[in-house]
Write a protein that holds these residues in place. Sequence first.
Motif, mmCIF file in Angstrom:
data_model
loop_
_atom_site.group_PDB
_atom_site.id
_atom_site.type_symbol
_atom_site.label_atom_id
_atom_site.label_comp_id
_atom_site.label_asym_id
_atom_site.label_seq_id
_atom_site.Cartn_x
_atom_site.Cartn_y
_atom_site.Cartn_z
ATOM 1 N N ARG A 84 0.834 -1.204 0.000
ATOM 2 C CA ARG A 84 0.000 0.000 0.000
ATOM 3 C C ARG A 84 0.867 1.252 0.000
ATOM 4 O O ARG A 84 0.571 2.229 -0.687
ATOM 5 C CB ARG A 84 -0.959 -0.006 1.190
ATOM 6 N N LEU A 85 1.945 1.225 0.787
ATOM 7 C CA LEU A 85 2.864 2.365 0.789
ATOM 8 C C LEU A 85 3.483 2.565 -0.597
ATOM 9 O O LEU A 85 3.609 3.702 -1.075
ATOM 10 C CB LEU A 85 3.977 2.162 1.820
ATOM 11 N N ALA A 86 3.892 1.477 -1.230
ATOM 12 C CA ALA A 86 4.495 1.569 -2.568
ATOM 13 C C ALA A 86 3.497 2.126 -3.569
ATOM 14 O O ALA A 86 3.858 2.967 -4.406
ATOM 15 C CB ALA A 86 4.987 0.194 -3.022
ATOM 16 N N ILE A 87 2.276 1.692 -3.486
ATOM 17 C CA ILE A 87 1.238 2.183 -4.403
ATOM 18 C C ILE A 87 1.025 3.676 -4.180
ATOM 19 O O ILE A 87 0.942 4.449 -5.149
ATOM 20 C CB ILE A 87 -0.064 1.380 -4.209
ATOM 21 N N ASP A 88 0.970 4.096 -2.930
ATOM 22 C CA ASP A 88 0.819 5.525 -2.631
ATOM 23 C C ASP A 88 2.024 6.319 -3.134
ATOM 24 O O ASP A 88 1.872 7.396 -3.704
ATOM 25 C CB ASP A 88 0.650 5.759 -1.134
ATOM 26 N N ARG A 89 3.206 5.783 -2.927
ATOM 27 C CA ARG A 89 4.421 6.482 -3.369
ATOM 28 C C ARG A 89 4.543 6.533 -4.885
ATOM 29 O O ARG A 89 5.167 7.441 -5.419
ATOM 30 C CB ARG A 89 5.665 5.823 -2.781
ATOM 31 N N PHE A 90 3.953 5.568 -5.557
ATOM 32 C CA PHE A 90 4.008 5.568 -7.018
ATOM 33 C C PHE A 90 3.414 6.856 -7.578
ATOM 34 O O PHE A 90 3.876 7.370 -8.593
ATOM 35 C CB PHE A 90 3.287 4.348 -7.594
ATOM 36 N N GLU A 91 2.428 7.398 -6.903
ATOM 37 C CA GLU A 91 1.824 8.665 -7.326
ATOM 38 C C GLU A 91 2.853 9.800 -7.311
ATOM 39 O O GLU A 91 2.701 10.780 -8.036
ATOM 40 C CB GLU A 91 0.632 9.018 -6.436
ATOM 41 N N LEU A 92 3.899 9.658 -6.502
ATOM 42 C CA LEU A 92 4.951 10.670 -6.401
ATOM 43 C C LEU A 92 6.114 10.392 -7.349
ATOM 44 O O LEU A 92 7.018 11.217 -7.472
ATOM 45 C CB LEU A 92 5.464 10.748 -4.962
ATOM 46 N N GLY A 93 6.111 9.219 -7.970
ATOM 47 C CA GLY A 93 7.157 8.866 -8.920
ATOM 48 C C GLY A 93 7.817 7.540 -8.604
ATOM 49 O O GLY A 93 7.804 7.082 -7.454
ATOM 50 N N THR A 128 -3.102 -6.289 -6.639
ATOM 51 C CA THR A 128 -4.075 -5.328 -6.139
ATOM 52 C C THR A 128 -4.420 -4.245 -7.156
ATOM 53 O O THR A 128 -5.588 -3.883 -7.312
ATOM 54 C CB THR A 128 -3.556 -4.671 -4.844
ATOM 55 N N TYR A 129 -3.402 -3.720 -7.821
ATOM 56 C CA TYR A 129 -3.597 -2.635 -8.785
ATOM 57 C C TYR A 129 -2.856 -2.944 -10.089
ATOM 58 O O TYR A 129 -1.805 -2.354 -10.359
ATOM 59 C CB TYR A 129 -3.094 -1.307 -8.211
ATOM 60 N N PRO A 130 -3.375 -3.865 -10.876
ATOM 61 C CA PRO A 130 -2.648 -4.270 -12.088
ATOM 62 C C PRO A 130 -2.397 -3.121 -13.071
ATOM 63 O O PRO A 130 -1.367 -3.095 -13.728
ATOM 64 C CB PRO A 130 -3.528 -5.359 -12.699
ATOM 65 N N GLN A 131 -3.314 -2.169 -13.139
ATOM 66 C CA GLN A 131 -3.121 -1.044 -14.062
ATOM 67 C C GLN A 131 -1.964 -0.157 -13.606
ATOM 68 O O GLN A 131 -1.139 0.270 -14.426
ATOM 69 C CB GLN A 131 -4.403 -0.192 -14.198
ATOM 70 N N LYS A 132 -1.904 0.123 -12.313
ATOM 71 C CA LYS A 132 -0.800 0.937 -11.787
ATOM 72 C C LYS A 132 0.516 0.185 -11.908
ATOM 73 O O LYS A 132 1.556 0.784 -12.192
ATOM 74 C CB LYS A 132 -1.046 1.337 -10.336
ATOM 75 N N ALA A 164 1.257 -1.996 -14.210
ATOM 76 C CA ALA A 164 1.626 -1.917 -15.626
ATOM 77 C C ALA A 164 2.250 -0.563 -15.933
ATOM 78 O O ALA A 164 3.226 -0.476 -16.697
ATOM 79 C CB ALA A 164 0.402 -2.163 -16.510
ATOM 80 N N GLN A 165 1.725 0.495 -15.323
ATOM 81 C CA GLN A 165 2.301 1.828 -15.527
ATOM 82 C C GLN A 165 3.695 1.914 -14.921
ATOM 83 O O GLN A 165 4.601 2.500 -15.508
ATOM 84 C CB GLN A 165 1.392 2.906 -14.922
ATOM 85 N N LEU A 166 3.888 1.291 -13.751
ATOM 86 C CA LEU A 166 5.215 1.262 -13.132
ATOM 87 C C LEU A 166 6.204 0.557 -14.051
ATOM 88 O O LEU A 166 7.319 1.048 -14.259
ATOM 89 C CB LEU A 166 5.156 0.549 -11.777
ATOM 90 N N VAL A 167 5.794 -0.561 -14.611
ATOM 91 C CA VAL A 167 6.669 -1.312 -15.522
ATOM 92 C C VAL A 167 7.008 -0.474 -16.748
ATOM 93 O O VAL A 167 8.140 -0.486 -17.228
ATOM 94 C CB VAL A 167 6.014 -2.657 -15.913
ATOM 95 N N THR A 168 6.040 0.284 -17.233
ATOM 96 C CA THR A 168 6.280 1.164 -18.386
ATOM 97 C C THR A 168 7.233 2.295 -18.011
ATOM 98 O O THR A 168 8.165 2.605 -18.753
ATOM 99 C CB THR A 168 4.947 1.748 -18.900
ATOM 100 N N ASP A 169 7.001 2.902 -16.848
ATOM 101 C CA ASP A 169 7.811 4.044 -16.410
ATOM 102 C C ASP A 169 9.207 3.635 -15.947
ATOM 103 O O ASP A 169 10.132 4.443 -16.013
ATOM 104 C CB ASP A 169 7.120 4.784 -15.271
ATOM 105 N N ALA A 170 9.333 2.408 -15.443
ATOM 106 C CA ALA A 170 10.622 1.941 -14.919
ATOM 107 C C ALA A 170 10.844 0.489 -15.331
ATOM 108 O O ALA A 170 10.705 -0.431 -14.526
ATOM 109 C CB ALA A 170 10.639 2.070 -13.402
ATOM 110 N N PRO A 171 11.189 0.271 -16.609
ATOM 111 C CA PRO A 171 11.367 -1.107 -17.070
ATOM 112 C C PRO A 171 12.475 -1.854 -16.323
ATOM 113 O O PRO A 171 12.500 -3.076 -16.319
ATOM 114 C CB PRO A 171 11.696 -0.950 -18.556
#
Length: 75
Positions: free
Chosen positions: A20-29, A55-59, A61-68
């Motif tokens: 949950r912390l990682a998901i929240d922090r993802f919003e910050l980069g 929990t959040y497959p779309q987020k 996927a975005q993380l994988v795109t932003d940080a391969p």
Amino acid sequence: MDTDEKLSVYWWEWVKYYARLAIDRFELGVDQVKELLCTLTIDERLGVMLEFEDTYPQKFAQLVTDAPQWAEWMA
């Protein structure tokens, strides 16, 4: 409940909390996620990323795109 089962439940609750912390922090980069993960053990990092993906497959996927290179963070 035996001790191993208690530890397993505790470990997963710990991992879910950090996910949950990682998901929240993802919003910050992605660097914020990387910074959080570096404080964890390898097993915890993997658990966090598995929980993140589940929990959040779309987020995720975005993380994988932003940080391969995210898989390199697991080492």
